[in-house]
Scaffold this active site. Structure first.
Site, mmCIF file in Angstrom:
data_model
loop_
_atom_site.group_PDB
_atom_site.id
_atom_site.type_symbol
_atom_site.label_atom_id
_atom_site.label_comp_id
_atom_site.label_asym_id
_atom_site.label_seq_id
_atom_site.Cartn_x
_atom_site.Cartn_y
_atom_site.Cartn_z
ATOM 1 N N LYS A 340 39.182 32.682 39.800
ATOM 2 C CA LYS A 340 38.854 33.835 39.690
ATOM 3 C C LYS A 340 39.880 34.756 40.471
ATOM 4 O O LYS A 340 39.634 35.981 40.128
ATOM 5 C CB LYS A 340 37.787 33.041 41.211
ATOM 6 C CG LYS A 340 36.907 34.324 41.495
ATOM 7 C CD LYS A 340 35.919 35.602 40.199
ATOM 8 C CE LYS A 340 35.430 36.557 40.072
ATOM 9 N NZ LYS A 340 35.295 37.771 39.974
HETATM 10 C C1 AGP Z 1 38.296 40.571 36.202
HETATM 11 O O1 AGP Z 1 37.905 40.218 34.699
HETATM 12 C C2 AGP Z 1 39.937 39.734 36.251
HETATM 13 N N1 AGP Z 1 39.957 38.403 36.085
HETATM 14 C C3 AGP Z 1 41.191 39.728 36.677
HETATM 15 O O2 AGP Z 1 41.986 41.206 36.078
HETATM 16 C C4 AGP Z 1 41.236 40.557 38.350
HETATM 17 O O3 AGP Z 1 40.833 42.215 38.044
HETATM 18 C C5 AGP Z 1 42.124 41.191 39.416
HETATM 19 O O4 AGP Z 1 42.479 39.091 38.941
HETATM 20 C C6 AGP Z 1 42.275 41.474 40.788
HETATM 21 O O5 AGP Z 1 41.627 41.276 41.466
HETATM 22 P P1 AGP Z 1 41.467 41.498 42.578
HETATM 23 O O6 AGP Z 1 40.585 42.451 42.860
HETATM 24 O O7 AGP Z 1 40.860 40.052 43.419
HETATM 25 O O8 AGP Z 1 42.684 41.967 43.473
#
Ligand code: AGP
Length: 345
Positions: A340
């Protein structure tokens, strides 16, 4: 019920709550922006949050005539330097507020005297703490690895900030109608379930947008890759004509985001060219002329102002990716090899 399915369904209420609750913080930030009078905007984000930054580029570029650049976090971290940011409004967008490189952009900017603002889903996160001002998404926990409700909330927060800065009754009135428009889009998107099987074996795709919905093309592309493990890219309609168009052969799946507004004529022409090449066009729109050109139409509400359409137009893409991943038998809430929170340096 899948977590992602519930999180997609929560979006109208989350936007309504955000517009209500963050109004006074948006006012404080707008006052600070007016006082600081920045020369430019510099936005740090990764993944889905970076697509919210693309939306802010167009919104602030068009309505506030602000030059807006996406930050290059590696310049700050791996190359240990920092561009001159002291006259900038530096905005960081992140669901978790935990990525080290995004945080570093903000700390470097604040040290130089820039005006720093963050948008996160966690007011206690390192990023929220590092910035001078913070807009809280307050979507509740997002459990599915793929971001859905936090993305539309990020767009909503960016739209709220711009509307407050412009202090325009017309923009405020349009924004107030957003929760209902999202609710209507969710109802329309239920139809995707009836035809998704047709795409079960696709191995490639493109998503195309332009202007405000450049972000939507990138975000839908990210959702399909992440959930369905299919290779595909998001493109601006203009860039796609500069070479990649040669990829198109009969049956090539192309998702085109073409709402009514300034981009409609070029996207209509683009769809006609796709159809000449017998591509498989899936169209997200509220314009009858372009929906008519689609093999599969995906409707968003008629009458939405173009600047707000990205917050609705991504929803059929979220539903498409979720339904296709389910059809393919994937673990939709937990795609392989992902966590996540991804912390990059
Ligand atoms: C979203 O679907 C992804 N799992 C991933 O790109 C995520 O948006 C990205 O890791 C950014 O995370 P943050 O917004 O917590 O910084």
């Amino acid at each position: 019920m899948l977590h992602i399915e519930r999180e997609i369904a929560e979006q109208p209420e989350i936007i309504r709550h955000l517009l209500d609750r963050e109004r006074s913080m948006a006012q404080r930030i707008a006052n600070a922006i007016r006082k600081f009078n920045p020369n430019f905007m510099y936005i740090a984000a990764r993944g889905t949050s970076d697509n919210a930054a693309r939306y802010a580029q167009y919104l602030f570029g068009i309505h506030a005539r602000m030059p807006v650049a996406l930050a290059t976090p590696s310049v700050h971290t791996l190359y240990e330097t920092s561009p001159h940011l002291s006259r900038g409004l530096v905005l960081a967008i992140s669901q978790s507020g935990k990525s080290e490189d995004v945080c570093r952009v903000v700390t470097d900017a604040r040290e130089q005297g820039a005006l720093t603002v963050s948008i996160t889903n966690d007011p206690n996160s390192p990023l929220a703490q590092a910035s001078e001002f913070h807009l809280n998404l307050d979507t509740g926990p997002e459990i599915s690895v793929a971001a859905t409700k936090t993305y539309t909330a990020q767009l909503g927060a960016v739209a709220l900030l711009l509307t407050t800065l412009k202090d325009s009754a017309e923009l405020h009135a349009s924004l107030a109608g957003l929760p209902d428009a999202i609710r209507e889009t969710l109802i329309e998107s239920e139809a995707i379930h009836n035809w998704i099987e047709r795409y079960r074996y696709i191995e490639r795709f493109v998503t195309i947008g332009r202007g405000y919905n450049y972000c939507t093309a990138f975000e839908i592309s990210l959702k399909i890759k992440e959930l369905c493990y299919i290779v595909g890219e998001g493109y601006s309609e203009a860039d796609f004509r500069h070479g990649p168009f040669a990829l198109i052969d009969p049956g090539f799946p192309a998702i085109v985001v073409a709402p009514a507004g300034k981009t409609q004529p070029v996207l209509k022409d683009f769809l006609e060219k796709l159809n000449e090449r017998q591509a498989e066009s899936l169209v997200i729109s509220n314009d009858a002329d372009v929906l008519h050109l689609a093999r599969k139409p995906m409707r968003i509400p008629v009458g939405m102002p173009e600047w707000l359409t990205p917050i609705a137009a991504v929803i059929p893409g979220q539903v498409f990716a979720m339904r296709l991943a389910t059809e393919k038998g994937h673990n939709v809430d937990q795609p392989r090899g992902l966590n996540k929170v991804t912390v990059t340096r």
